[in-house]
Write a protein that holds these residues in place. Structure first.
Motif, PDB file in Angstrom:
ATOM      1  N   GLU A   1     -17.614 -59.115 -96.545  1.00  0.00           N
ATOM      2  CA  GLU A   1     -19.065 -59.149 -96.909  1.00  0.00           C
ATOM      3  C   GLU A   1     -19.572 -57.933 -96.370  1.00  0.00           C
ATOM      4  N   ILE A   2     -18.943 -57.112 -95.387  1.00  0.00           N
ATOM      5  CA  ILE A   2     -19.405 -55.956 -94.910  1.00  0.00           C
ATOM      6  C   ILE A   2     -18.503 -54.804 -95.137  1.00  0.00           C
ATOM      7  N   LEU A   3     -18.914 -53.542 -95.482  1.00  0.00           N
ATOM      8  CA  LEU A   3     -17.913 -52.618 -95.660  1.00  0.00           C
ATOM      9  C   LEU A   3     -18.471 -51.371 -94.875  1.00  0.00           C
ATOM     10  N   ILE A   4     -17.452 -51.003 -93.786  1.00  0.00           N
ATOM     11  CA  ILE A   4     -17.967 -50.046 -93.123  1.00  0.00           C
ATOM     12  C   ILE A   4     -17.535 -48.726 -93.603  1.00  0.00           C
ATOM     13  N   CYS A   5     -17.987 -47.636 -93.968  1.00  0.00           N
ATOM     14  CA  CYS A   5     -17.720 -46.366 -94.290  1.00  0.00           C
ATOM     15  C   CYS A   5     -17.843 -45.292 -93.553  1.00  0.00           C
ATOM     16  N   ASP A   6     -16.985 -44.646 -92.759  1.00  0.00           N
ATOM     17  CA  ASP A   6     -17.212 -43.756 -91.870  1.00  0.00           C
ATOM     18  C   ASP A   6     -16.808 -42.470 -92.093  1.00  0.00           C
ATOM     19  N   GLU A   7     -17.859 -41.763 -92.737  1.00  0.00           N
ATOM     20  CA  GLU A   7     -17.583 -40.185 -93.387  1.00  0.00           C
ATOM     21  C   GLU A   7     -16.612 -40.220 -94.336  1.00  0.00           C
ATOM     22  N   PRO A   8     -16.657 -41.173 -95.329  1.00  0.00           N
ATOM     23  CA  PRO A   8     -15.430 -41.327 -96.441  1.00  0.00           C
ATOM     24  C   PRO A   8     -15.194 -40.069 -97.374  1.00  0.00           C
ATOM     25  N   THR A   9     -16.431 -39.311 -97.454  1.00  0.00           N
ATOM     26  CA  THR A   9     -16.413 -38.028 -98.444  1.00  0.00           C
ATOM     27  C   THR A   9     -16.165 -36.781 -97.608  1.00  0.00           C
ATOM     28  N   THR A  10     -16.323 -36.856 -96.311  1.00  0.00           N
ATOM     29  CA  THR A  10     -16.440 -35.578 -95.689  1.00  0.00           C
ATOM     30  C   THR A  10     -15.023 -34.743 -95.966  1.00  0.00           C
ATOM     31  N   ALA A  11     -13.835 -35.420 -96.057  1.00  0.00           N
ATOM     32  CA  ALA A  11     -12.935 -34.639 -96.324  1.00  0.00           C
ATOM     33  C   ALA A  11     -12.340 -34.309 -97.791  1.00  0.00           C
ATOM     34  N   LEU A  12     -13.291 -34.584 -98.636  1.00  0.00           N
ATOM     35  CA  LEU A  12     -13.158 -34.584-100.073  1.00  0.00           C
ATOM     36  C   LEU A  12     -14.013 -33.232-100.668  1.00  0.00           C
ATOM     37  N   ASP A  13     -13.413 -32.813-101.645  1.00  0.00           N
ATOM     38  CA  ASP A  13     -14.310 -31.696-102.517  1.00  0.00           C
ATOM     39  C   ASP A  13     -15.726 -32.238-103.290  1.00  0.00           C
ATOM     40  N   VAL A  14     -16.456 -31.407-103.300  1.00  0.00           N
ATOM     41  CA  VAL A  14     -17.577 -32.123-103.853  1.00  0.00           C
ATOM     42  C   VAL A  14     -17.708 -32.879-105.176  1.00  0.00           C
TER      43      VAL A  14
END
Lengths: 318, 347
Positions: B175-188
């Motif tokens: 029901e809840i998804l917590i995304c902790d900086e999911p894109t910080t390590a990825l390219d733009v």
């Protein structure tokens, strides 16, 4: 080349630079073309931004220029003199004084067992300045310029915060009064509020010391803000070089367009409408037609084949 | 949207260390509504990750929840023991980490990792698990899932790995998804794809998302509502438009104007100094030492939340009727004006 670029004096001239890394032997030999036929010039007093995704070869380009890697092919000219390949001791000394590097990670790039004074003055010592008092004066001077104080000189890197450590890294690079600084992702390891401090510091020093900077980064907003001209790299190739505003307003290469369309901006209404352009390298047919650098607009080069250049020109005409 | 799925009330979390007690989260309250994305923004050390770790019960051993409630489905997660979390963690509330490589087991095939998540969540019998795993891989946009199913994490690119991590997080239909900086390590470019995926999943399955990041561009892309954290406290919260076009807290001003956007030409607004040491949190408003708009009262007393609109609250004494009228820094007002012009141009 237009008249404008000819009259400006190139401090760094990179011609057909290639850096390949190979692994394995015989049949299993695998060659990675990290930098493949890259040419560009950096003019005196300007900031040249190099952007691209991770693994595109931007860092390798910077490291090859400063001789941390041996180039597989091509030449690098600095202030009119060739600096790639074999050099004599004097020439290397001369070069290391005039070209300095600032690294991404302010923790890993400072020796934890050296004091700030030792770290910053090492470049002077290596370059033959024997007198400690003389060195110390220059160290205090540069520490003051980067926003640190005299008291900091006797401390060790672990006593500093991330932003302060990056200031030490900047002081170390600038103490020999170099004409070219290669800054490899100098702000990406820092927090947002500290990033702004360091970027403002760079801008101040650039003006005060008349620095020429090769700025390598993946954050396109920061590169755009900080650079005069920008080069876009992809898979070891330099695809497009243009003035910063020009590149953002009139991107020519499809990869540049895709890259620019992917930047999220702090503007919710704009974000809801932003459409991302996908880039597929298969659209190029370079087996049939070899690509080259073409000046498509004044001071705006693109790496493309002849037929593509004609198509890009038509698109720009619209 | 009016349905509250998670309520955090007056949460305080501290860590005991050799030097003393680090007060990482101080009196944080927020609600998460069904089907919305709440973005928590702040610098490192502001307590945003710790808050969500408390929700999932994965705080490290030296951390204690000092006080406060985390209400989910009528139960108070703050009082839960480790074994009580078994029915919630990874089933009802899932987490996507920052670094997709360390979140995956390097010596286990991708397919097996997704199947494991499906079977352990209890929703799928073993026989059907493979089919469902392939389905999930298709859903998160993995091409040729049949081949990819039998590959190892090192054979995947960063963006593909993050898709797999998202697939695993979605396996139990949370029901809840917590995304902790999911894109910080990825390219733009990859970041843009992952954000599209997260937005699409949210639309399709009315998931509630808590999205932690420090990148304001990303916040503008994903968030319905935004909470800004500083030194363990929420200092301002409101709908995304309210935070970006009408920010009230000086820290939000500073955060917004310290990042260049593509049109920025003027000197950046830099926040002097560094974030406070949370061993000794400063009295009053924690931001007052770095705040050029600080009032005398900021040194003594922490500001309460002042209402800006029904959905927008900011903790700053500047909103007190007795306070002097202060305008945000010019770089910010100009940028907001520019954004409004652009919005009208598009229309």
């Amino acid at each position: 080349m237009s008249a404008d670029t000819n009259t400006r004096e190139a401090l760094l001239d990179v011609r057909g630079l290639k850096t390949y890394f190979s692994s394995g032997h015989g049949g299993k030999k695998h060659v990675v073309r990290a930098v493949d036929d890259v040419s560009f010039q950096i003019f005196k007093g300007e900031t040249f931004g190099l952007v691209g995704e991770s693994g595109c070869g931007k860092t390798t380009t910077g490291r090859t220029i400063i001789r941390l890697y041996n180039p597989t092919g091509g030449e690098v000219y600095f202030d009119g003199k060739k600096i790639s390949g074999k050099l004599g001791r004097n020439e290397i000394n001369q070069l290391t004084r005039n070209m300095q590097m600032i690294f991404q990670d302010p923790v890993a790039s400072l020796n934890p067992r050296m004091t700030i004074e030792e770290i910053v003055s090492e470049g002077l010592r290596v370059n033959g300045m024997r007198d400690r008092a003389q060195r110390l004066e220059l160290v205090y001077n540069i520490l003051d310029k980067v926003g640190l104080t005299k008291d900091h000189a006797t401390r060790y890197p672990h006593e500093f915060s991330g932003g302060q450590r990056q200031r030490v890294g900047i002081a170390r690079a600038l103490v020999t009064n170099p004409s070219l600084v290669i800054a490899d992702e100098p702000v990406s390891a820092l927090d947002v509020s500290i990033q702004a401090q360091v970027i403002n510091l760079f801008n101040k020093l650039k003006e005060e010391m008349g620095l020429t900077i090769l700025f390598i980064a993946h954050n396109l907003s920061v590169v755009k803000y900080f650079s005069d001209r920008i080069g876009v790299m992809y898979m070891g190739k330099l695809l497009e070089v243009a003035d910063a505003d020009d590149l953002y307003l009139h991107p020519v290469h499809p990869y540049t367009k895709s890259l620019l369309s992917a930047i999220p901006q702090p503007d919710p209404l704009f974000e809801r409408k932003r459409a991302r352009v996908a880039y597929d390298p298969a659209i190029h047919h370079y087996e049939e037609e070899r690509p080259q650098y073409h000046e498509i607009l004044p001071n705006h080069q693109v790496y493309a084949s002849q037929s593509e250049v004609e198509r890009y020109k038509r698109e720009l005409g619209q | 949207m009016s349905d509250k799925i998670l309520q955090v009330k007056n949460l305080c979390v501290s860590f005991s260390s050799y030097a003393g007690k680090v007060q990482a989260v101080r009196d944080v309250s927020f609600d998460l509504y069904r089907g919305e994305t709440l973005s928590i923004v702040g610098e490192s050390g502001s307590g945003k990750s710790v808050t969500t770790k408390a929700v999932l019960g994965i705080l490290s051993g030296n951390a204690t929840i000092e006080s406060g409630e985390i209400l989910y489905n009528g139960a108070d997660l703050a009082k839960f023991q480790d074994k009580d979390f078994a029915d919630i963690r990874g089933k009802k509330i899932s987490l996507v980490f920052q670094d997709p490589l360390s979140a995956l087991n390097p010596i286990m095939k991708i397919g097996k990792q997704i199947v494991e998540a499906l079977v352990l969540s209890g929703s799928t019998p073993k026989g059907e698990a493979k089919e469902k795993a392939l389905d999930l891989m298709r859903r998160v946009g993995i091409p040729q899932p049949e081949i990819r199913f039998n590959q190892y994490p090192f054979q995947f690119s960063g963006g593909m790995r993050q898709r797999i991590v998202i697939a695993i997080a979605l396996a139990s239909d949370p029901e809840i998804l917590i995304c902790d900086e999911p894109t910080t390590a990825l390219d733009v470019t990859i970041q843009a794809q992952i954000l599209e995926l997260i937005n699409e999943i949210k639309e399709r399955s009315s998931l509630s998302i808590i999205f932690i990041t420090h990148d304001l561009g990303v916040v503008a892309n994903v968030a319905d509502r935004v909470a800004v954290m500083y030194a363990g406290r929420i200092v301002e919260y409101g709908r995304s438009e309210e935070i970006f076009y009408n920010p009230k807290n000086p820290y939000t001003w500073a955060l917004l104007s310290s990042m260049p956007d593509l049109d920025t030409k003027e000197q950046l607004f830099s926040i002097p100094g560094t974030p406070p040491n949370m061993l000794y949190p400063p009295p009053g408003d924690a931001f007052h030492e770095r705040n050029q708009y600080a009032l005398k009262i900021d040194q003594r007393e922490a500001p309460p939340f002042f209402r800006v609109s029904d959905t927008h609250y900011a903790a700053t004494w500047l909103l007190d009727p007795r306070a002097p009228k202060v305008d945000p820094p010019p770089i910010l007002t100009e940028r907001i004006a520019r954004m409004k012009r652009r919005a009208e141009d598009v229309r």
